[in-house]
Motif scaffolding. Structure first.
Motif, PDB file in Angstrom:
ATOM      1  N   ARG A   1      -6.203   4.861  -2.001  1.00 54.98           N
ATOM      2  CA  ARG A   1      -7.334   3.754  -2.732  1.00 54.98           C
ATOM      3  C   ARG A   1      -6.488   2.442  -2.635  1.00 54.98           C
ATOM      4  O   ARG A   1      -5.302   2.208  -2.759  1.00 54.98           O
ATOM      5  CB  ARG A   1      -7.822   3.349  -4.341  1.00 54.98           C
ATOM      6  CG  ARG A   1      -8.712   2.168  -5.082  1.00 54.98           C
ATOM      7  CD  ARG A   1      -8.537   2.320  -6.501  1.00 54.98           C
ATOM      8  NE  ARG A   1      -9.393   3.571  -6.160  1.00 54.98           N
ATOM      9  CZ  ARG A   1     -10.108   4.888  -6.985  1.00 54.98           C
ATOM     10  NH1 ARG A   1      -7.967   5.264  -7.154  1.00 54.98           N
ATOM     11  NH2 ARG A   1     -10.732   5.787  -6.785  1.00 54.98           N
ATOM     12  N   GLU A   2      -7.204   1.919  -1.266  1.00 55.31           N
ATOM     13  CA  GLU A   2      -6.723  -0.084  -1.472  1.00 55.31           C
ATOM     14  C   GLU A   2      -6.625  -0.649  -2.629  1.00 55.31           C
ATOM     15  O   GLU A   2      -7.845  -1.130  -3.219  1.00 55.31           O
ATOM     16  CB  GLU A   2      -7.806  -0.121   0.017  1.00 55.31           C
ATOM     17  CG  GLU A   2      -7.835   0.529   1.010  1.00 55.31           C
ATOM     18  CD  GLU A   2      -8.364  -0.114   2.475  1.00 55.31           C
ATOM     19  OE1 GLU A   2      -8.985  -1.083   2.280  1.00 55.31           O
ATOM     20  OE2 GLU A   2      -8.427   0.646   3.617  1.00 55.31           O
ATOM     21  N   GLY A   3      -6.072  -2.187  -2.709  1.00 52.69           N
ATOM     22  CA  GLY A   3      -5.562  -2.608  -3.389  1.00 52.69           C
ATOM     23  C   GLY A   3      -4.845  -2.065  -5.191  1.00 52.69           C
ATOM     24  O   GLY A   3      -5.308  -3.254  -6.208  1.00 52.69           O
ATOM     25  N   GLN A   4      -4.237  -0.560  -5.239  1.00 53.04           N
ATOM     26  CA  GLN A   4      -3.323  -0.737  -6.056  1.00 53.04           C
ATOM     27  C   GLN A   4      -2.308  -0.931  -6.003  1.00 53.04           C
ATOM     28  O   GLN A   4      -1.947  -1.248  -4.937  1.00 53.04           O
ATOM     29  CB  GLN A   4      -4.296   0.876  -6.471  1.00 53.04           C
ATOM     30  CG  GLN A   4      -4.155   1.260  -5.583  1.00 53.04           C
ATOM     31  CD  GLN A   4      -4.492   3.060  -5.808  1.00 53.04           C
ATOM     32  OE1 GLN A   4      -4.547   3.390  -6.936  1.00 53.04           O
ATOM     33  NE2 GLN A   4      -3.423   3.675  -5.492  1.00 53.04           N
TER      34      GLN A   4
ATOM     35  N   MET B   1      -2.972  -3.570 -10.620  1.00 58.58           N
ATOM     36  CA  MET B   1      -2.801  -2.721 -11.772  1.00 58.58           C
ATOM     37  C   MET B   1      -4.288  -2.397 -12.643  1.00 58.58           C
ATOM     38  O   MET B   1      -4.859  -1.019 -12.633  1.00 58.58           O
ATOM     39  CB  MET B   1      -2.117  -3.963 -13.391  1.00 58.58           C
ATOM     40  CG  MET B   1      -0.922  -4.408 -12.866  1.00 58.58           C
ATOM     41  SD  MET B   1      -0.142  -4.718 -14.243  1.00 58.58           S
ATOM     42  CE  MET B   1      -0.432  -3.728 -15.558  1.00 58.58           C
ATOM     43  N   VAL B   2      -6.102  -3.085 -12.677  1.00 60.41           N
ATOM     44  CA  VAL B   2      -6.996  -2.748 -13.333  1.00 60.41           C
ATOM     45  C   VAL B   2      -7.345  -1.674 -12.668  1.00 60.41           C
ATOM     46  O   VAL B   2      -7.395  -1.023 -12.760  1.00 60.41           O
ATOM     47  CB  VAL B   2      -7.824  -4.387 -13.580  1.00 60.41           C
ATOM     48  CG1 VAL B   2      -8.850  -4.265 -13.744  1.00 60.41           C
ATOM     49  CG2 VAL B   2      -7.540  -5.504 -14.694  1.00 60.41           C
TER      50      VAL B   2
ATOM     51  N   HIS C   1      -2.896 -13.219 -11.326  1.00 59.12           N
ATOM     52  CA  HIS C   1      -3.996 -12.470 -10.531  1.00 59.12           C
ATOM     53  C   HIS C   1      -3.537 -11.646  -9.393  1.00 59.12           C
ATOM     54  O   HIS C   1      -4.430 -10.693  -9.825  1.00 59.12           O
ATOM     55  CB  HIS C   1      -4.835 -13.353 -10.149  1.00 59.12           C
ATOM     56  CG  HIS C   1      -5.801 -13.223  -9.851  1.00 59.12           C
ATOM     57  ND1 HIS C   1      -6.538 -13.280 -10.133  1.00 59.12           N
ATOM     58  CD2 HIS C   1      -7.731 -13.300  -9.162  1.00 59.12           C
ATOM     59  CE1 HIS C   1      -8.396 -12.722 -10.532  1.00 59.12           C
ATOM     60  NE2 HIS C   1      -8.135 -12.830  -8.906  1.00 59.12           N
ATOM     61  N   ARG C   2      -3.328 -11.375  -8.436  1.00 58.48           N
ATOM     62  CA  ARG C   2      -3.445 -10.375  -7.740  1.00 58.48           C
ATOM     63  C   ARG C   2      -2.385  -8.980  -8.353  1.00 58.48           C
ATOM     64  O   ARG C   2      -3.194  -7.940  -8.294  1.00 58.48           O
ATOM     65  CB  ARG C   2      -2.178 -10.723  -5.841  1.00 58.48           C
ATOM     66  CG  ARG C   2      -2.729  -9.567  -5.013  1.00 58.48           C
ATOM     67  CD  ARG C   2      -2.164 -10.140  -4.103  1.00 58.48           C
ATOM     68  NE  ARG C   2      -2.465 -11.456  -3.885  1.00 58.48           N
ATOM     69  CZ  ARG C   2      -1.786 -12.467  -3.288  1.00 58.48           C
ATOM     70  NH1 ARG C   2      -0.277 -12.275  -3.959  1.00 58.48           N
ATOM     71  NH2 ARG C   2      -1.918 -13.123  -3.239  1.00 58.48           N
TER      72      ARG C   2
END
Length: 494
Positions: free
Chosen positions: A306-309, A146-147, A140-141
């Motif tokens: 961008r954080e989280g990519q 990716m999204v 999921h992470r």
């Protein structure tokens, strides 16, 4: 299941204790009643729960036939009858205790066995279930990263045009083209009653020719023109304070209001100075022109930081090495251009609307000829990284003399590649770094020329420019002339 078995075990123990206590009380009550009728002294009988109860013994609970025998013996010898009755009753109590105790011990062992078996079964399944759960979280992470990476800045580009409470823009392209045509024909109407301050953008400290041609062009016309000396790799708030002090110094030294023209991040720094220190600069600034400034944010900066990519931490480490360690800049200089930071700043600091504002944006050419050839070259100076040799001793003066290395950068080709990337990924028109929609400042007069101009064209003139083409110096003069007209119109209305 563990809780159910534990509660069942506790309930069984409680029921057994209550049952034993009931039998004990029933037997002792009958013994006490019988001994009172015989007139004998009560004796102490051990309780089921480990305590001692003082009561009289009564043989009436032993049975109907024995009861008659006990009565006969009591008439002959009361003491002997009491001893026999005590022995029989104690024996009966021990038997009544032994049967449920044995039964409860067996039931307890059975419950413990069930609990142990259930624990083993759960332990056998718990490990693979935890592994499956961890794998699901990890998948999921990765899916979320990716999204987020593929989505990019799709939801942020042009957010200013949909933000509630933002004033509308006006189109001033036609008047700008008229002024530009007059300037090309030798008609210059820019007054000398202002001081013109040019504010460079990000990494301008490493561009020795940044705004130099424009300043020289204005100086030949007898106009007071300065290039703001700010740290181009500093944060927006820091540069806003430096610009505020710089404007006040110019105003006190010349007693003339200042016209501001900021390119790229320089326009954002100037707008931040007016937003944060408008009470001090109200009578000192006559207008502001933002040229190709990412006032709403830049998709390039946002996509990088961008954080989280995917690979966000690795990318940030590389940028920190380049910006902070190599060129001695501040990481916030690039962070302040992201959509997140621009939204926070704009919502916190409102740009004053009682000052003339112009926002200029253009579209870069993505033609194959621009991508393949070097139609525009930019001069840059990059920090020198000396590698000392162990067998050679170099003096500090020698190292200081070569701390900057001149570099020729094919800026037009680089801007064309970035513009092509933004067009293919987001379907947005841009000058290579800033999309057209993000460059439009709410409440300003927008200039949208149809000429193909990349992000660096306004500060680096092409060395292969055709005489029929417009020059960057003339474009800046036309913008400032339009800004002066807007100021005169506003004063007449007021």
């Amino acid at each position: 299941m563990d809780n159910i078995l534990t509660k069942l075990f506790r309930l069984t123990n409680y029921i057994s204790d209550r049952f034993l206590q009931f039998i004990e009380d029933l037997v002792l009550r009958e013994i006490a009643r019988y001994t009172e009728s015989l007139g004998v002294t009560p004796v102490a009988i051990p309780s089921v729960h480990g305590s001692t109860r003082s009561t009289s013994l009564q043989p009436s609970q032993i049975g109907g036939e024995n009861h008659g025998i006990f009565e006969k013996r009591a008439s002959n010898n009361s003491k002997e009858l009491l001893v026999d009755t005590s022995s029989i009753v104690l024996y009966a109590i021990s038997i009544s205790e032994a049967v449920p105790s044995f039964f409860l011990k067996g039931l307890t062992l059975l419950l413990y066995g069930l609990i142990y078996a259930w624990s083993l079964g759960m332990a056998f399944w718990r490990y693979p279930l935890s592994c499956i759960k961890c794998a699901q979280v990890h998948v999921h992470r990765i899916k979320s990263r990716m999204v987020k990476t593929l989505r990019g800045s799709s939801d942020d580009i042009g957010w200013l045009q949909h933000a509630p409470g933002m004033p509308l823009v006006q189109d001033g392209t036609s008047r700008f083209l008229e002024l530009l045509s007059d300037i090309r024909n030798g008609k210059h109407s820019l007054p000398s009653s202002f001081v013109y301050l040019l504010i460079p953008g990000l990494f301008s400290n490493h561009g020795p020719l940044y705004f130099v041609a424009t300043k020289r062009f204005f100086s030949k016309m007898g106009l007071a023109c300065h290039i703001a000396k700010v740290q181009s790799e500093a944060s927006v708030e820091q540069n806003a304070l430096e610009l505020k002090l710089y404007i006040e110094e110019i105003y006190w030294g010349s007693s003339r209001p200042v016209m501001l023209l900021g390119h790229s991040k320089g326009g954002i720094d100037a707008a931040a100075a007016l937003s944060m220190y408008w009470s001090d600069l109200k009578d000192k600034v006559a207008g502001l022109a933002l040229v190709q400034s990412p006032y709403g944010g830049s998709p390039i900066a946002s996509d990088i930081l961008r954080e989280g990519q995917i690979a966000d931490k690795e990318t940030r480490r590389i940028l920190e090495l380049i910006i902070c360690k190599t060129i001695k800049g501040d990481m916030r200089a690039l962070e302040d251009l992201t959509y997140v930071k621009r939204k926070e700043f704009i919502m916190k600091h409102k740009l004053p609307l009682d000052i003339p504002l112009i926002s200029f944006h253009s579209e870069a050419s993505i033609a194959p000829g621009v991508l393949a050839t070097m139609t525009q070259i930019a001069d840059a100076e990059l920090p020198w990284l000396p590698l000392r040799k162990l067998w050679i001793v170099e003096s500090d003066s020698f190292l200081e003399s070569r701390h900057q290395v001149p570099v020729m950068v094919p800026i037009s080709a680089a801007m064309a590649v970035c513009a092509l990337h933004l067009r293919l990924r987001y379907g947005e028109k841009s000058d290579g770094l800033v999309t057209c929609r993000d460059a439009e400042v709410p409440g300003s007069v927008v200039v949208r020329p149809k000429m193909k101009l990349d992000h660096a064209w306004m500060v680096y003139s092409s060395k292969k420019r055709s005489p029929s083409e417009h020059d960057a110096c003339e474009m800046c003069e036309a913008l400032l002339t339009l800004l002066v007209e807007l100021g005169n119109t506003k004063r007449e209305v007021d």
